[in-house]
Design a protein around this motif. Structure first.
Motif: not given
Length: 266
Positions: A256-264
């Motif tokens: 893993p590199t960076e965590r994706a944001p939660i997309c509402e």
């Protein structure tokens, strides 16, 4: 229904590599990941070329590696396999009346067919009269259920030069019979080509291949002698439900590199 597909595992006796890769290490890593992340699966299918030389020691190793799985397993034979040695190692595995390693399984979303295209001494696949008779019965008895097919050799023309003369040698008979099934073919799942591929046949039947869990080709459609290459162990997650058929590829060991944001949404 959740089905895990592995393909072209090419097991060798312990400590021996195949095409520069240790297939035992790759398969053990894949099975550990499947156990950790998909213990809720309904089935594991390995679509052929279970062992690189079809030898009894490699089949014994396969049996040992698969033992921890908490769900059923269906194993298909590929051109690298040996039917007698497979049967000796897996005597209770489903087969037809003629000893071919083919069977079916009914689910809430249609019938699953597991076909045997292995023929000793032939690199391409064979689907002869006795196997075809079994298929006729399996399709006829399916009634109004759609069918999902699992097979080692692609029953379609894949357009890959290396496999031009070593796919299924049946002049299109299998595809013609599948296309005639009134309830339709949901998907054809195969192996053999070692690389991911998806498409739709001229008859309108969707198909896709899994990627080899061990050595795979550098994708070059025109080379008769492509290069083998390394990579992470790979398996596919196949879902058959009210949304239809979906296939997702999972690689073991990705960083893993960076965590994706939660997309509402929307």
């Amino acid at each position: 229904m959740k089905i895990i597909q592995l393909t072209d595992t090419h097991l060798m006796p312990p400590g021996i590599s195949a095409n520069g890769i240790d297939p035992e290490a790759r398969l053990r890593a894949a099975i550990a990941d499947i156990n950790a992340r998909h213990a809720d699966a309904d089935l594991l299918v390995i679509t052929g070329d279970l062992c690189n030389h079809g030898d009894s020691e490699a089949y014994a190793l396969l049996r040992d590696i698969l033992a921890p799985l908490p769900f059923p397993v269906r194993l298909l034979l590929g051109n690298h396999d040996s039917r007698p040695d497979f049967v000796a190692a897996f005597p209770d595995h489903p087969c037809d009346a003629d000893g071919h390693i083919q069977s079916f399984l009914d689910s809430d979303h249609g019938r699953l067919l597991f076909l045997d295209t292995h023929e000793a001494g032939v690199i391409g696949g064979i689907y002869d009269a006795s196997r075809f008779a079994w298929l006729e019965a399996a399709l006829s008895n399916a009634g109004d259920q759609p069918v999902t097919v699992f097979v080692h050799h692609p029953p379609i023309r894949d357009g890959i030069r290396h496999f031009r003369d070593i796919s299924l040698h049946d002049d299109g008979a299998l595809m013609a019979r599948l296309a005639a099934h009134p309830a339709g073919i949901r998907h054809i799942v195969f192996g053999h080509i070692h690389i991911p591929m998806a498409g739709t046949s001229p008859e309108g039947i969707a198909y896709s291949s899994g990627q080899s869990c061990t050595h795979r080709f550098i994708t070059d459609l025109d080379l008769p002698d492509p290069w083998w290459t390394d990579g992470n162990p790979v398996y596919r997650i196949l879902l058959i439900d009210d949304l239809g058929f979906r296939a997702f590829t999972a690689e073991v060991g990705q960083k893993p590199t960076e965590r994706a944001p939660i997309c509402e949404g929307p």
